[in-house]
Design a protein around this motif. Structure first.
Motif, mmCIF file in Angstrom:
data_model
loop_
_atom_site.group_PDB
_atom_site.id
_atom_site.type_symbol
_atom_site.label_atom_id
_atom_site.label_comp_id
_atom_site.label_asym_id
_atom_site.label_seq_id
_atom_site.Cartn_x
_atom_site.Cartn_y
_atom_site.Cartn_z
ATOM 1 N N LEU A 123 41.460 2.654 29.191
ATOM 2 C CA LEU A 123 41.547 2.753 27.420
ATOM 3 C C LEU A 123 39.972 2.956 27.164
ATOM 4 N N ASN A 124 39.771 3.290 25.965
ATOM 5 C CA ASN A 124 38.601 3.541 25.403
ATOM 6 C C ASN A 124 38.230 2.213 24.420
ATOM 7 N N LYS A 125 37.308 1.529 24.726
ATOM 8 C CA LYS A 125 37.058 0.241 24.276
ATOM 9 C C LYS A 125 36.696 0.408 22.552
ATOM 10 N N GLU A 126 35.940 1.391 22.104
ATOM 11 C CA GLU A 126 35.699 1.674 21.086
ATOM 12 C C GLU A 126 36.732 2.025 20.269
ATOM 13 N N ALA A 127 37.623 2.903 20.565
ATOM 14 C CA ALA A 127 38.856 3.356 20.013
ATOM 15 C C ALA A 127 39.837 2.127 20.039
ATOM 16 N N LEU A 128 39.781 1.254 20.845
ATOM 17 C CA LEU A 128 40.393 -0.139 20.602
ATOM 18 C C LEU A 128 39.988 -0.714 19.452
ATOM 19 N N HIS A 129 38.738 -1.073 19.496
ATOM 20 C CA HIS A 129 38.184 -1.623 18.242
ATOM 21 C C HIS A 129 38.407 -1.035 16.887
ATOM 22 N N LYS A 130 38.488 0.465 16.889
ATOM 23 C CA LYS A 130 38.668 1.055 15.731
ATOM 24 C C LYS A 130 40.148 0.881 15.252
ATOM 25 N N ALA A 131 41.047 0.523 16.330
ATOM 26 C CA ALA A 131 42.421 0.139 15.848
ATOM 27 C C ALA A 131 42.594 -1.111 15.448
ATOM 28 N N GLY A 132 41.472 -1.997 15.624
ATOM 29 C CA GLY A 132 41.586 -3.462 15.060
ATOM 30 C C GLY A 132 41.988 -4.510 16.321
ATOM 31 N N TYR A 133 41.843 -3.948 17.502
ATOM 32 C CA TYR A 133 41.838 -5.015 18.482
ATOM 33 C C TYR A 133 40.707 -5.231 19.331
ATOM 34 N N MET A 134 40.145 -6.426 18.967
ATOM 35 C CA MET A 134 38.885 -6.792 19.148
ATOM 36 C C MET A 134 38.708 -7.615 20.461
ATOM 37 N N TYR A 135 39.179 -6.518 21.584
ATOM 38 C CA TYR A 135 38.925 -7.175 22.945
ATOM 39 C C TYR A 135 37.898 -6.731 23.641
ATOM 40 N N PRO A 136 37.242 -7.172 24.714
ATOM 41 C CA PRO A 136 36.379 -6.686 25.372
ATOM 42 C C PRO A 136 37.039 -5.290 26.238
ATOM 43 N N GLY A 137 38.169 -5.466 26.793
ATOM 44 C CA GLY A 137 38.910 -4.530 27.449
ATOM 45 C C GLY A 137 40.450 -4.946 28.080
ATOM 46 N N HIS A 168 31.178 -9.192 33.056
ATOM 47 C CA HIS A 168 30.302 -8.342 32.091
ATOM 48 C C HIS A 168 29.434 -9.405 31.154
ATOM 49 N N VAL A 169 28.486 -9.808 31.615
ATOM 50 C CA VAL A 169 27.391 -10.742 31.125
ATOM 51 C C VAL A 169 26.059 -10.434 31.717
ATOM 52 N N GLY A 170 25.091 -10.354 31.071
ATOM 53 C CA GLY A 170 23.775 -10.132 31.469
ATOM 54 C C GLY A 170 23.153 -11.254 32.535
ATOM 55 N N LEU A 171 22.611 -10.949 33.470
ATOM 56 C CA LEU A 171 22.089 -11.405 34.747
ATOM 57 C C LEU A 171 21.673 -13.016 34.495
ATOM 58 N N VAL A 172 20.586 -13.126 33.514
ATOM 59 C CA VAL A 172 20.501 -14.541 33.213
ATOM 60 C C VAL A 172 21.319 -15.500 32.819
ATOM 61 N N ASP A 173 22.393 -14.642 31.963
ATOM 62 C CA ASP A 173 23.595 -15.620 31.595
ATOM 63 C C ASP A 173 24.421 -15.864 32.707
ATOM 64 N N ALA A 174 24.568 -14.741 33.637
ATOM 65 C CA ALA A 174 25.361 -14.985 34.638
ATOM 66 C C ALA A 174 25.198 -16.234 35.525
ATOM 67 N N VAL A 175 23.947 -16.237 35.815
ATOM 68 C CA VAL A 175 23.172 -17.292 36.578
ATOM 69 C C VAL A 175 23.821 -18.925 36.095
ATOM 70 N N LYS A 176 23.535 -18.743 34.610
ATOM 71 C CA LYS A 176 23.789 -20.005 34.054
ATOM 72 C C LYS A 176 25.313 -20.450 33.869
ATOM 73 N N MET A 177 26.049 -19.291 34.055
ATOM 74 C CA MET A 177 27.445 -19.587 33.773
ATOM 75 C C MET A 177 27.982 -20.063 35.122
ATOM 76 N N ILE A 178 27.444 -19.598 36.283
ATOM 77 C CA ILE A 178 28.113 -20.014 37.653
ATOM 78 C C ILE A 178 27.860 -21.594 37.694
ATOM 79 N N ASN A 179 29.131 -22.271 38.171
ATOM 80 C CA ASN A 179 29.200 -23.739 38.465
ATOM 81 C C ASN A 179 30.203 -23.941 39.438
ATOM 82 N N PRO A 180 30.049 -25.094 40.045
ATOM 83 C CA PRO A 180 31.064 -25.303 41.043
ATOM 84 C C PRO A 180 32.694 -25.239 40.742
ATOM 85 N N GLU A 181 32.853 -25.761 39.411
ATOM 86 C CA GLU A 181 34.353 -25.517 39.145
ATOM 87 C C GLU A 181 34.926 -24.032 39.107
ATOM 88 N N ARG A 182 33.948 -23.213 38.698
ATOM 89 C CA ARG A 182 34.276 -21.774 38.512
ATOM 90 C C ARG A 182 34.439 -21.036 39.807
#
Length: 329
Positions: A123-137, A168-182
């Motif tokens: 599907l196309n994310k922009e078309a999805l958003h235009k239809a009112g469904y605000m999901y990343p995918g 789907h996050v930037g590399l700096v944010d990805a490193v911050k998000m990595i933790n033992p639980e995940r």
């Protein structure tokens, strides 16, 4: 052998979804391993058939029980949402709305055990958003509509499977998000998915974050020891065959060579690059952690070539094949 019933969602019908579905279902091998049923608009499949000339008969149905599972017949649960003159290759709110509703219908069928798995066209994310469904995918739609909190993206190509801790996050944010639980959660998702698919004792490799997996503190600031090692140790106490953290520059080769069944990647490009180098046209995106198997093509709507009959169906065929393979035995 009981063939699994695979629901194939049409995705954005202004893109290549209808034509790659028709091309995929023109391969008799798909019917040898599964019972496919399309969820979409029968008229969009018919429009694709008008220039593809596959010779397939499109059967519009309202429920799975009406389906006729034999090669040459394309069963389509016809939601009849789109105009026949929907332009190819153009962003459309109507197509975005329909794509969401096709997926929602497929989720309902899977939850009701009417189908065994879902394979999705793009599907196309922009078309999805235009239809009112605000999901990343589509992954996030699937998680929301099934109340799933622990899920991950798994990519599969010939000889290689990769599952991601972050995507789907930037590399700096990805490193911050990595933790033992995940990391532990993703190791378990990998183990449970392969176990259900028939692997007796899945062999799991875990990537490091830094070059050479940190090389005992030489590179980075101890991220491997802080964020990854505790998760591996916890999984090992549960008799899960997991190894790491391993250098990303060699672990994928070792996996292709047969040492491991799946690699846990820490971030998007770490896992995506080897998959796309190995099998760009046959890569498959798999959402694990859902109450059912979901696979998807690993490409977008390709608006630039939609309606021309030249879209490659290999990823669609592989998505259906992987869905059939991964369904719990």
């Amino acid at each position: 052998m009981v063939k699994p019933l695979i629901g194939i969602t049409m995705g954005d019908a202004a893109g290549v979804g209808p034509e790659i579905i028709m091309k995929a279902l023109s391969d008799p091998q798909i019917y040898e391993i599964s019972k496919p049923v399309v969820i979409g608009d029968a008229k969009m499949l018919q429009r694709a058939e008008s220039f593809l000339k596959t010779g397939l008969l499109i059967k519009a149905i309202q429920n799975v029980e009406e389906a006729e599972f034999k090669f040459g017949v394309v069963n389509c649960i016809d939601l009849n949402l789109l105009p026949i003159d929907l332009p190819y290759g153009r962003l459309s709110e109507k197509a975005g709305d329909a794509a969401f509703k096709y997926l929602k219908k497929a989720i309902e069928l899977a939850k009701d055990k009417k189908i065994d798995a879902i394979s999705t066209a793009p599907l196309n994310k922009e078309a999805l958003h235009k239809a009112g469904y605000m999901y990343p995918g589509q992954t996030e739609i699937l998680a929301k509509l099934t109340n799933t909190t622990d899920f991950a993206m798994m990519l599969s190509a010939p000889r290689l499977k990769v599952i991601h801790v972050t995507t789907h996050v930037g590399l700096v944010d990805a490193v911050k998000m990595i933790n033992p639980e995940r990391v532990y959660t993703v190791i378990k998702l990998a183990y449970n998915t392969l176990k259900k698919a028939g692997y007796s004792n899945p062999r799991i490799a875990v990537c490091g974050i830094n070059p050479h997996a940190g090389e005992n503190g030489l590179f980075g600031y101890g991220e491997e020891e802080e964020k990854i090692v505790p998760a591996i140790q916890k999984a090992q106490t549960e008799n899960i065959k997991v190894t790491g953290p391993l250098p990303a520059d060699t672990v994928f080769f070792r996996t292709i060579r047969g040492e491991f069944d799946i690699v846990v990647a820490m971030y998007h490009d770490q896992g995506h690059i080897p998959i796309k180098v190995l099998g760009f046209e046959t890569g498959v995106n798999i959402t694990v952690g859902l109450p059912f198997i979901r696979t998807s093509v690993d490409h977008g709507t390709a608006f630039d070539i939609a309606g021309k009959g030249i879209a490659d169906e290999k990823s669609m065929k592989e998505a259906i094949r992987q869905a059939a393979e991964l369904i719990p035995k």
